[in-house]
Scaffold this motif. Structure first.
Motif, PDB file in Angstrom:
ATOM      1  N   SER A 102       0.831  -1.211   0.000  1.00 59.30           N
ATOM      2  CA  SER A 102       0.000   0.000   0.000  1.00 59.30           C
ATOM      3  C   SER A 102       0.862   1.256   0.000  1.00 59.30           C
ATOM      4  CB  SER A 102      -0.926   0.004   1.218  1.00 59.30           C
ATOM      5  OG  SER A 102      -1.839  -1.064   1.149  1.00 59.30           O
ATOM      6  N   SER A 103       2.033   1.198   0.638  1.00 56.38           N
ATOM      7  CA  SER A 103       2.942   2.351   0.619  1.00 56.38           C
ATOM      8  C   SER A 103       3.525   2.538  -0.779  1.00 56.38           C
ATOM      9  CB  SER A 103       4.071   2.152   1.633  1.00 56.38           C
ATOM     10  OG  SER A 103       3.571   2.213   2.956  1.00 56.38           O
ATOM     11  N   TYR A 104       3.804   1.435  -1.458  1.00 56.54           N
ATOM     12  CA  TYR A 104       4.259   1.510  -2.850  1.00 56.54           C
ATOM     13  C   TYR A 104       3.200   2.214  -3.702  1.00 56.54           C
ATOM     14  CZ  TYR A 104       4.704  -0.143  -7.673  1.00 56.54           C
ATOM     15  OH  TYR A 104       4.747  -0.206  -9.044  1.00 56.54           O
ATOM     16  N   ALA A 150      17.317   2.564   3.608  1.00 55.02           N
ATOM     17  CA  ALA A 150      16.859   1.653   2.548  1.00 55.02           C
ATOM     18  C   ALA A 150      15.398   1.863   2.170  1.00 55.02           C
ATOM     19  CB  ALA A 150      17.060   0.200   2.991  1.00 55.02           C
ATOM     20  N   VAL A 151      14.707   2.751   2.873  1.00 58.95           N
ATOM     21  CA  VAL A 151      13.249   2.871   2.700  1.00 58.95           C
ATOM     22  C   VAL A 151      12.858   3.344   1.310  1.00 58.95           C
ATOM     23  CG1 VAL A 151      11.195   4.152   3.452  1.00 58.95           C
ATOM     24  CG2 VAL A 151      12.755   3.190   5.145  1.00 58.95           C
ATOM     25  N   LEU A 194       9.813   2.236  -3.549  1.00 58.41           N
ATOM     26  CA  LEU A 194       9.525   2.520  -4.956  1.00 58.41           C
ATOM     27  C   LEU A 194       9.685   1.298  -5.849  1.00 58.41           C
ATOM     28  CD1 LEU A 194      11.201   6.035  -5.338  1.00 58.41           C
ATOM     29  CD2 LEU A 194       8.762   5.508  -5.093  1.00 58.41           C
ATOM     30  N   ASP A 195      10.453   0.309  -5.396  1.00 56.86           N
ATOM     31  CA  ASP A 195      10.710  -0.874  -6.225  1.00 56.86           C
ATOM     32  C   ASP A 195      10.116  -2.147  -5.620  1.00 56.86           C
ATOM     33  OD1 ASP A 195      11.890  -1.979  -8.573  1.00 56.86           O
ATOM     34  OD2 ASP A 195      13.547  -2.777  -7.390  1.00 56.86           O
ATOM     35  N   LEU A 196       9.196  -1.997  -4.683  1.00 53.95           N
ATOM     36  CA  LEU A 196       8.728  -3.135  -3.891  1.00 53.95           C
ATOM     37  C   LEU A 196       8.233  -4.327  -4.707  1.00 53.95           C
ATOM     38  CD1 LEU A 196       8.532  -3.997  -0.952  1.00 53.95           C
ATOM     39  CD2 LEU A 196       6.205  -3.078  -0.902  1.00 53.95           C
ATOM     40  N   LYS A 219       7.966  -9.873   3.550  1.00 54.65           N
ATOM     41  CA  LYS A 219       7.985  -8.544   4.143  1.00 54.65           C
ATOM     42  C   LYS A 219       9.409  -7.990   4.285  1.00 54.65           C
ATOM     43  CE  LYS A 219       3.763  -7.135   5.135  1.00 54.65           C
ATOM     44  NZ  LYS A 219       3.272  -5.816   4.693  1.00 54.65           N
ATOM     45  N   LYS A 220       9.519  -6.679   4.023  1.00 55.30           N
ATOM     46  CA  LYS A 220      10.777  -5.969   4.198  1.00 55.30           C
ATOM     47  C   LYS A 220      10.658  -5.147   5.481  1.00 55.30           C
ATOM     48  CE  LYS A 220      11.074  -7.488  -0.042  1.00 55.30           C
ATOM     49  NZ  LYS A 220      10.075  -8.403  -0.599  1.00 55.30           N
ATOM     50  N   LEU A 221      11.423  -5.551   6.498  1.00 57.82           N
ATOM     51  CA  LEU A 221      11.313  -4.962   7.826  1.00 57.82           C
ATOM     52  C   LEU A 221      12.406  -3.924   8.012  1.00 57.82           C
ATOM     53  CD1 LEU A 221       9.723  -5.188  10.517  1.00 57.82           C
ATOM     54  CD2 LEU A 221      11.375  -6.933  11.222  1.00 57.82           C
ATOM     55  N   ILE A 222      12.009  -2.705   8.334  1.00 54.74           N
ATOM     56  CA  ILE A 222      12.931  -1.580   8.464  1.00 54.74           C
ATOM     57  C   ILE A 222      13.096  -1.193   9.932  1.00 54.74           C
ATOM     58  CG2 ILE A 222      13.290   0.853   7.914  1.00 54.74           C
ATOM     59  CD1 ILE A 222      13.585  -0.992   5.485  1.00 54.74           C
TER      60      ILE A 222
END
Length: 426
Positions: free
Chosen positions: A41-43, A353-354, A359-361, A368-371
């Motif tokens: 959803s952020s993408y 890395a966010v 933008l390329d998710l 999941k990509k955990l930041i």
């Protein structure tokens, strides 16, 4: 208080910036954000900018902080909330603000609509409306990443609760999946599908007797089977089957055969792909409910449905987007009781890395990509930690911890990461 955050100024215009937060008001809370899980959803929000329903029109002048699956610690409590919340408490946020008495169509949400709150920041101000609507939720379990992942888990919890069924001759809708029924999760081994499988296998109040999970990627199916095994499902009274529909000449006929010829009571679609939606429609049982969970980016997305069956076989279709506050509370509770969402996580990174990750998710494989916002670290697949040991011994230690946990992230790994926050570049 200074914060460092990723802010959205327009379509694909994200900036990592440091700026001063204003002093909190008596009806607000200052919080430290420890981690955020980057969501598709952020993408969509980053790529659509002001065309997105939740993004304000004035972001160019008043940029918003992105990220909505986050957790952290309370730092300062405004006077109004001193009796309910205390400094040092761990929290998660329900980003879907529900204004029961407010104007129709209000879609404001942390991570989409606010200047001073979002998941990809070091410190945020939790505003009055989040507090008034009961959307600041405390977490009593271990670590921070489970609380961060409570939001995606709440989405699948909400989906299960939203399904409904009827009785012939009655107009009463009975909410929920069929207890002891047959369930299919299509395109179901991405991050959200894995969350759904995890929840179904760990529910105590109701569960299907048959759970079929499909995909066309055998590698992802195999990983899902390792995380959520057929043997464990059997111990829970569930006949779990992973099916590669790419190997079926006729997936609808093949899946109906797997169901014993009856079709499925509850079918969930986890990819916005027309043939998958049509496949789901084709495998519904009498009074079966199709839940279109996947959110398409295309506003003209369409698929063919059998309306003969809608009329004569009482089939239904629902769509869910997000979970409500009760779903979030349930997610936090089941995780406090031991449900570990680590199987969703495949990559770890720092706040640096966010932007590239968001933008390329869709093009980054895995889950999941955990930041972790208070450290600098390239986005790194957990499976690659061991290969980086020569460049940085911290990654070797992380690999050791993850390897003994079946290759999964854990509270122990998280603690080591945070304790070595100044040593993570390579």
């Amino acid at each position: 208080m200074k914060t460092r955050a990723v802010r959205l100024y327009g379509k694909k215009e994200l900036r990592l910036e440091e700026f001063e937060l204003p002093a909190i008001k008596e009806d607000e809370i200052l919080a430290k954000v420890v981690c955020d899980s980057i969501c598709m959803s952020s993408y969509k929000a980053a790529n659509q900018g002001t065309d997105h329903k939740r993004i304000p029109d004035n972001v160019k002048e008043q940029p918003i902080i992105i990220g909505h699956e986050f957790a952290g610690e309370i730092v300062e409590v405004g006077k109004k909330w001193e009796k309910q919340f205390s400094v040092g408490k761990k929290f998660s946020i329900q980003p879907a603000l529900n204004y029961e008495d407010g104007p129709v169509g209000v879609l404001s949400a942390p991570g989409y609509s606010y200047q001073f709150i979002g998941g990809d920041a070091t410190y945020v101000i939790i505003p009055a409306e989040v507090m008034e609507l009961g959307c600041l939720l405390t977490y009593e379990g271990e670590g921070f990443y489970p609380a961060s992942l409570s939001e995606p888990l709440s989405c699948v919890i909400g989906a299960m609760h939203a399904n409904y069924h009827t009785k012939p001759g009655s107009y009463i809708h009975e909410m929920e999946i069929v207890d002891g029924g047959k369930m299919a999760i299509l395109a179901g081994v991405g991050p959200m599908g894995l969350a759904a499988i995890n929840y179904v296998l760990n529910r105590s109040d109701r569960k299907p007797s048959l759970l079929v999970v499909t995909d066309i990627d055998q590698t992802r199916l195999d990983r899902a089977a390792c995380l959520y095994s057929v043997e464990f499902a059997k111990s829970q009274g569930i006949d779990l089957r992973y099916v590669n529909t790419a190997e079926m000449s006729d997936p609808v006929a093949g899946l109906r055969d797997v169901s014993g010829g009856t079709g499925f009571n509850d079918v969930f679609v986890f990819a916005p792909v027309a043939p998958v939606v049509e496949q789901a429609d084709g495998i519904l049982a009498f009074d079966g409910c199709l839940n279109f969970f996947a959110g398409p980016s295309d506003p003209d997305f369409k698929a063919t449905l059998n309306f003969y069956n809608v009329h004569y076989a009482f089939t239904h279709i629902v769509g869910t987007s997000g979970g409500n506050t009760d779903d979030m509370k349930e997610a936090l509770q089941v995780m406090s009781n031991g449900l570990d969402p680590a199987g969703l996580v495949t990559h770890i990174g720092g706040i640096n890395a966010v932007i590239d990750t968001t933008l390329d998710l869709p093009n980054i494989p895995g889950g999941k990509k955990l930041i972790y916002n208070h450290l600098e670290m390239p986005l790194t697949a957990i499976k690659d930690f061991s290969s980086l040991e020569d460049k940085n011994p911290v990654y070797g230690k992380l690999a050791e911890i993850c390897d003994k946990n079946s290759g999964l992230w854990s509270v122990e790994a998280e603690k080591l990461l945070l304790d070595n926050a100044d040593k993570l570049t390579y």
